[in-house]
Write an enzyme that holds these catalytic residues in place. Structure first.
Site, mmCIF file in Angstrom:
data_model
loop_
_atom_site.group_PDB
_atom_site.id
_atom_site.type_symbol
_atom_site.label_atom_id
_atom_site.label_comp_id
_atom_site.label_asym_id
_atom_site.label_seq_id
_atom_site.Cartn_x
_atom_site.Cartn_y
_atom_site.Cartn_z
ATOM 1 N N LYS A 80 56.133 31.825 13.063
ATOM 2 C CA LYS A 80 55.866 32.788 12.192
ATOM 3 C C LYS A 80 54.428 32.916 11.598
ATOM 4 C CE LYS A 80 57.677 34.025 7.312
ATOM 5 N NZ LYS A 80 58.686 33.719 6.326
ATOM 6 N N SER A 155 62.120 36.870 5.202
ATOM 7 C CA SER A 155 61.107 37.491 5.803
ATOM 8 C C SER A 155 60.559 37.019 7.060
ATOM 9 C CB SER A 155 59.775 37.223 4.906
ATOM 10 O OG SER A 155 59.659 36.017 4.619
ATOM 11 N N SER A 179 64.044 32.838 3.066
ATOM 12 C CA SER A 179 63.602 33.654 4.365
ATOM 13 C C SER A 179 63.808 32.992 5.795
ATOM 14 C CB SER A 179 61.865 33.620 4.192
ATOM 15 O OG SER A 179 61.745 34.833 3.255
HETATM 16 N N1 GLN Z 1 63.382 37.711 -0.086
HETATM 17 C C1 GLN Z 1 63.026 36.743 -0.892
HETATM 18 C C2 GLN Z 1 61.645 37.262 -1.484
HETATM 19 O O1 GLN Z 1 61.145 38.278 -1.290
HETATM 20 C C3 GLN Z 1 62.437 35.429 -0.244
HETATM 21 C C4 GLN Z 1 61.215 35.439 0.733
HETATM 22 C C5 GLN Z 1 61.081 34.049 1.238
HETATM 23 O O2 GLN Z 1 61.595 33.335 1.233
HETATM 24 N N2 GLN Z 1 59.790 34.121 1.780
HETATM 25 O O3 GLN Z 1 60.912 36.879 -2.487
#
Ligand code: GLN
Length: 506
Positions: A80, A155, A179
């Protein structure tokens, strides 16, 4: 191609270590698959082909010299793009970091090299990991290999889609509120968020430091466990790294669930908005664990209903502080202005996208004098209540079971204009992050439209081994999973649905 795109990571490593396969061939096959299909998917922001070839040659040379390159010898891994890679652009999918080349590797990247793995590239994400669909990337969205008109989740959408499409057998993601697990569910792969502190955050670009964790994606539970075992362990460079030796997960695969007490969490399965198809799959997963010898009972944890609002105060609060460092001086982008303050404002205006700005505003508000106690302080107290509620549940249960996400993959654009609907994608995954516990998503059949469904196994802190044991049982019992429609040629051509897509047939 000879089928490398469908081969489990552990089988690749085994063959490379025995000199039955060469790491350079394995990497060429994956680079060819990326060249062929990634134009249509957008999993990668950077393909590190030359470096990967050099690294694979070193792995082969070690084998030739009689040295063991490690448990992931020659296995391609996608990383990532919020994990620092020395000399290789690390953008967090943000314009503000464009042109920045980190001077060091994240500890997990160093550990991958130590285990013999070969990094093939950096994957797309929601900008600074804020999002649930990978649509907030400044460089365009990633598409779901099961249906390119749908999102891969986020994400870590690039990592999840790359593994699902056979472009890498393994990938790293980060999980602050879901995410890793949410995109794993939407792409039909395995994703694991480890206990906070077991995997180093050194070199992970900070979003919300008290919640962020790095973890694995794979097409099977055994491969995910092997990647976790390779990256876990104390790191003096991360002040929140645990000194305890984390439990090895590899040996837990296949140990079964005989006598295990499993709690089926009502609030994370029956919640409003959880699709009927998803609920049905979770019920089937519960039956599968029961037939394998576990005792399964429903459990209600009402405190979990307030996890989402608490998270959306705490995570933006920490983010607003962490993102203050992007000032136009130290990293990437600079837009000149009349004086330093003007330069700083112009840089941030041009460099950050809408979702990141929204989080900075929400977080700054939650931390502001006069509101601090009512918002940030209150959310911290809720966090404590959630930790206590989980502790009580784990007095009666060894692991918990739930849906990973309320819905299967949604359409591109469907939720971009409705932040609240987007935030609700994480309603089942967020409580774990607030508690610092491990949880993982395992593919478990499809919905009526043939899209993958994930079920979530949750465990108490440092309960990775028992969590993996339960996940492996679910993997074996899982109903057929459809194959991705966009994938490496060997993956689309391979056999029946199950196994090729999920790696279930080890
Ligand atoms: N979707 C969640 C957010 O927008 C979690 C994101 C993540 O785990 N990086 O904060």
């Amino acid at each position: 191609m000879s089928g490398a795109a469908t081969t489990p990571a552990l089988a690749i490593a085994d063959a490379v270590r025995r000199r039955e396969r060469r790491a350079v061939e394995v990497v060429e096959e994956h680079l060819a698959a990326i060249a062929e299909v990634d134009g249509g998917l957008g999993c990668f922001l950077e393909v590190t082909a030359d470096q990967a070839r050099r690294r694979a040659a070193e792995v082969d040379a070690a084998v030739d010299a009689g040295r063991d390159p490690g448990p992931l010898a020659g296995v391609p891994v996608a990383v990532k793009d919020n994990l620092c890679t020395q000399g290789v652009p690390t953008t967090c999918a943000s314009r503000i970091l464009q042109g920045w080349h980190p001077p060091y590797d994240a500890t997990v990247v160093t550990r991958l090299a130590g285990a013999g793995a070969v990094v093939v590239g950096k994957t797309n994400l929601d900008e600074f990991a804020m999002g649930s669909s990978t649509e907030s990337s400044a460089f365009g969205p990633t598409r779901n290999p099961h249906d390119p008109e749908r999102v891969p989740g986020g994400s870590s959408g690039g990592s999840a889609a790359a593994v699902a499409a056979g472009l890498a057998p393994l990938a790293l993601g980060s999980d602050t509120g879901g995410s890793i697990r949410q995109p794993a569910a939407l792409c039909g792969v395995v994703g694991m968020k480890p206990t906070y502190g077991t995997v180093s955050r050194y070199g992970l670009v900070a979003f919300a430091s008290s919640l962020d964790q790095v973890g694995p994606f794979a097409r099977s539970v055994a491969d995910a466990a092997a990647l976790y075992d390779a990256i876990a362990g104390h790191d003096p460079c991360d002040s929140t790294s645990l000194h305890q030796v984390p439990p090895a997960c590899g040996p837990a695969v296949g140990s079964g669930v005989g006598g295990l007490r499993v709690g089926l969490v009502t609030e994370l399965t029956e919640a409003e908005g959880v699709q009927a198809d998803v609920r049905r799959r979770v019920a089937e997963a519960a039956e599968a664990l029961a037939s394998a010898g576990a005792t399964v009972d429903p459990v209600s944890i009402p405190e979990l209903r307030v996890a989402l609002p608490a998270y959306y105060l705490l995570a933006p609060a920490e983010a607003s502080s962490n993102l203050a460092r992007y000032d136009g001086v130290r990293y990437g982008l600079r837009v000149d202005g009349d004086d330093v303050a003007d330069m700083n404002a112009r840089t941030r205006e041009a460099g950050f996208g809408a979702e990141v700005k929204r989080r900075i505003l929400l977080g700054t508000y939650a931390l502001s004098a006069g509101y601090y106690d009512a918002y940030y302080g209150q959310a911290q107290r809720v966090r404590t209540l959630i930790i206590q509620a989980f502790r009580r549940a784990y007095e009666d249960f060894d692991v918990l079971l739930s849906a990973t996400t309320p819905s299967t993959a949604f359409r591109l654009g469907e939720k971009v204009d409705d932040p609240l609907a987007m935030y609700l994608s994480d309603v089942c995954t967020i409580p774990t992050n607030l508690a610092g516990h491990p949880a993982m998503s395992v593919p478990f059949g499809t919905d009526g439209a043939g899209l993958p469904v994930g079920v979530q196994v949750l465990a108490p802190a440092l309960g990775e081994a028992v969590m993996v044991a339960a996940a492996a049982v679910l993997e074996q019992a899982a109903p057929p999973t459809s194959l991705p429609t966009v994938a490496a040629p060997t993956l689309t051509g391979a056999g029946t649905g199950r196994g090729a897509a999920t790696g279930g047939a080890r």
